[in-house]
Design an enzyme around this catalytic site. Sequence first.
Site, PDB file in Angstrom:
ATOM      1  N   ASP A 166      27.597 -76.483-116.042  1.00  0.00           N
ATOM      2  CA  ASP A 166      27.309 -75.897-117.345  1.00  0.00           C
ATOM      3  C   ASP A 166      25.850 -75.479-117.359  1.00  0.00           C
ATOM      4  O   ASP A 166      24.991 -76.243-116.886  1.00  0.00           O
ATOM      5  CB  ASP A 166      27.541 -76.943-118.448  1.00  0.00           C
ATOM      6  CG  ASP A 166      28.184 -76.349-119.687  1.00  0.00           C
ATOM      7  OD1 ASP A 166      27.937 -75.163-119.963  1.00  0.00           O
ATOM      8  OD2 ASP A 166      28.919 -77.067-120.372  1.00  0.00           O
ATOM      9  N   HIS A 172      22.594 -67.596-119.743  1.00  0.00           N
ATOM     10  CA  HIS A 172      23.042 -68.835-120.396  1.00  0.00           C
ATOM     11  C   HIS A 172      23.806 -69.744-119.448  1.00  0.00           C
ATOM     12  O   HIS A 172      23.956 -70.934-119.727  1.00  0.00           O
ATOM     13  CB  HIS A 172      23.919 -68.496-121.599  1.00  0.00           C
ATOM     14  CG  HIS A 172      23.137 -67.925-122.740  1.00  0.00           C
ATOM     15  ND1 HIS A 172      22.843 -68.640-123.881  1.00  0.00           N
ATOM     16  CD2 HIS A 172      22.551 -66.713-122.906  1.00  0.00           C
ATOM     17  CE1 HIS A 172      22.119 -67.888-124.698  1.00  0.00           C
ATOM     18  NE2 HIS A 172      21.932 -66.708-124.131  1.00  0.00           N
TER      19      HIS A 172
HETATM   20  P1  ADQ Z   1      29.407 -72.527-124.013  1.00  0.00           P
HETATM   21  O1  ADQ Z   1      30.050 -72.516-122.673  1.00  0.00           O
HETATM   22  O2  ADQ Z   1      30.195 -71.957-125.109  1.00  0.00           O
HETATM   23  O3  ADQ Z   1      27.982 -71.814-123.995  1.00  0.00           O
HETATM   24  P2  ADQ Z   1      28.135 -74.955-125.245  1.00  0.00           P
HETATM   25  O4  ADQ Z   1      26.701 -74.859-124.913  1.00  0.00           O
HETATM   26  O5  ADQ Z   1      28.640 -76.351-125.233  1.00  0.00           O
HETATM   27  O6  ADQ Z   1      29.063 -74.105-124.278  1.00  0.00           O
HETATM   28  O7  ADQ Z   1      28.323 -74.362-126.683  1.00  0.00           O
HETATM   29  C1  ADQ Z   1      29.518 -74.438-127.396  1.00  0.00           C
HETATM   30  C2  ADQ Z   1      29.185 -74.229-128.875  1.00  0.00           C
HETATM   31  O8  ADQ Z   1      30.382 -73.934-129.575  1.00  0.00           O
HETATM   32  C3  ADQ Z   1      28.595 -75.471-129.499  1.00  0.00           C
HETATM   33  O9  ADQ Z   1      27.616 -75.115-130.429  1.00  0.00           O
HETATM   34  C4  ADQ Z   1      29.790 -76.122-130.168  1.00  0.00           C
HETATM   35  O10 ADQ Z   1      29.479 -76.908-131.304  1.00  0.00           O
HETATM   36  C5  ADQ Z   1      30.624 -74.912-130.564  1.00  0.00           C
HETATM   37  N1  ADQ Z   1      32.050 -75.276-130.529  1.00  0.00           N
HETATM   38  C6  ADQ Z   1      32.749 -75.668-129.459  1.00  0.00           C
HETATM   39  N2  ADQ Z   1      34.019 -75.971-129.820  1.00  0.00           N
HETATM   40  C7  ADQ Z   1      34.106 -75.750-131.138  1.00  0.00           C
HETATM   41  C8  ADQ Z   1      35.155 -75.896-132.107  1.00  0.00           C
HETATM   42  N3  ADQ Z   1      36.378 -76.378-131.812  1.00  0.00           N
HETATM   43  N4  ADQ Z   1      34.883 -75.547-133.372  1.00  0.00           N
HETATM   44  C9  ADQ Z   1      33.667 -75.086-133.698  1.00  0.00           C
HETATM   45  N5  ADQ Z   1      32.628 -74.958-132.843  1.00  0.00           N
HETATM   46  C10 ADQ Z   1      32.850 -75.289-131.579  1.00  0.00           C
HETATM   47  C11 ADQ Z   1      27.203 -71.054-123.049  1.00  0.00           C
HETATM   48  C12 ADQ Z   1      26.935 -71.775-121.733  1.00  0.00           C
HETATM   49  C13 ADQ Z   1      26.311 -73.129-122.010  1.00  0.00           C
HETATM   50  C14 ADQ Z   1      25.030 -72.952-122.836  1.00  0.00           C
HETATM   51  C15 ADQ Z   1      25.285 -72.076-124.038  1.00  0.00           C
HETATM   52  C16 ADQ Z   1      23.997 -71.737-124.768  1.00  0.00           C
HETATM   53  O11 ADQ Z   1      28.145 -71.915-120.991  1.00  0.00           O
HETATM   54  O12 ADQ Z   1      25.997 -73.796-120.803  1.00  0.00           O
HETATM   55  O13 ADQ Z   1      24.585 -74.214-123.295  1.00  0.00           O
HETATM   56  O14 ADQ Z   1      25.925 -70.865-123.689  1.00  0.00           O
HETATM   57  O15 ADQ Z   1      23.047 -71.212-123.907  1.00  0.00           O
END
Ligand code: ADQ
Length: 477
Positions: free
Chosen positions: A369, A156
């Site tokens: 990311d 990921h």
């Molecule tokens: P993350 O580093 O966690 O994921 P991201 O892909 O942006 O980053 O996902 C975060 C998820 O958590 C989103 O669905 C978001 O809506 C949710 N989220 C964040 N803050 C929140 C809050 N305050 N309340 C509720 N929900 C919240 C890792 C990798 C990324 C990759 C994903 C998926 O680091 O690059 O995109 O996995 O593969």
Amino acid sequence: MSRLIIVSNRVAPISEGGPAAGGLAVGVYDALKETGGMWFGWSGDVLPSGQPRISVEERGPVTFATIGLVRRDYDQYYRGFSNATLWPAFHYRADLVQYDRHDFEGYCRVNTWLAQQLVPLLRPDDVIWVHDYHLIPFAKALRAAGVKNRIGFFLHIPFPASQVLLAVPPHRELVESLCSFDLLGFQTEPDLRSFCDYIVHEANGTADAPANGRPTTVQAFGRTLHAAAYPIGVYPDEIAELARAGESGKPVRTMRATLHARKLIMSVDRLDYSKGLVERFRAFERLLEQSPAQRNKVSFVQIAPPTRADMHAYQDIRVQLEGESGRINGRFAELDWTPIRYIHRQYERQVLAALFRASHVGYVTPLRDGMNLVAKEYVSAQDPDDPGVLVLSRFAGAAQELNGALIVNPVDIDGMAEALATALAMPLAERQSRYREMMAQLRENNVSVWRDNFMRDLQAAGSVEPVRKHAGVSLAD
Ligand code: ADQ
């Protein structure tokens, strides 16, 4: 049809629609709830000592099989090697890499132990899909336990350039372990290229040039396997529906009432040093500095729930951000206006989607990311008649697909401030055409496409055959 077994470090305590701050949990759950299957991994519990036991729970089509970790394993495998060594290295932060060989031993030991816990739950025709950097040695451990099933792996987070990966002392063991899988999935083509570059230049292996959308064939460490990029997606229409439904809810009404018709810039991230929050705050400050007309006309809401809060690097970034938001607010705030609202809590998916829809700019600027689902969720949540603008870092995997975003370099503070000003002033017709282009892309590559493409290639990946030994490369299973 074969049963799908998902293995990830953390099996999220997911309830439909509830908060899930973590992209892996969101993506995997969305993928699994349609096909059904089993999700195996750590429960999130840390036990002082003893022998953790698996708990198995059926929820609809998904069986959750979870197990706790004892304190020593948590410290070495999770806090230590996974998050103090691999996470910073894979996000190009070689300066933050900490390495302790006992932690690496713990990481391998926990992978072996988890694999042994899974073996009795497996059926011969199960297809096993392992997720993320915590579990790189998992296939090797399953093979050592005699498992013959197809096993795929999806990373990921970014796969770093070879010169950065070399900062991780056991880099060779890690890549050799990756070669025990039948199929490797990366978020983007640049990640796949970095992996192939290591195979060819550091491991004396071969990787054919990808052709006709078929996975690359890799030969190294005495194995043949396949690798390709599978950019993870979202369900854009489901998110759009959530956003519409949430618009009349209390959180959005309260937000609108307190904005008093000011424009809204919105960011949502886990609180992590890879997300570029400090640079982002400074670029917003630069906007206010250079465009006095924007003062008291725009508010920036940053939602960032703390994660890995028991690690120093995460405590440091938290302190730094609290300092920056206090400083910037102290500099520009007025009696009726706080420029930055910095919030630490998690929100339900519907509330986040509705807040995205209510905002004028989605401000997503990680330093690195793998993908960044927030960028995709932001676009999905927009009102087609009056969409907001996405300002997106070129170092998020999502920038490879979302051509309608304003692409920025997150260390270029002036460039980001300019992009914010452009976004805030963008005419409706341009916003609509950028939105339509991105929405078409998100629909074409939604989360089912991600899962189905990976599963298709994993089913097609033949059994792993030994290859001829390359000079100077040790052959290992
Ligand atoms: P993350 O580093 O966690 O994921 P991201 O892909 O942006 O980053 O996902 C975060 C998820 O958590 C989103 O669905 C978001 O809506 C949710 N989220 C964040 N803050 C929140 C809050 N305050 N309340 C509720 N929900 C919240 C890792 C990798 C990324 C990759 C994903 C998926 O680091 O690059 O995109 O996995 O593969």
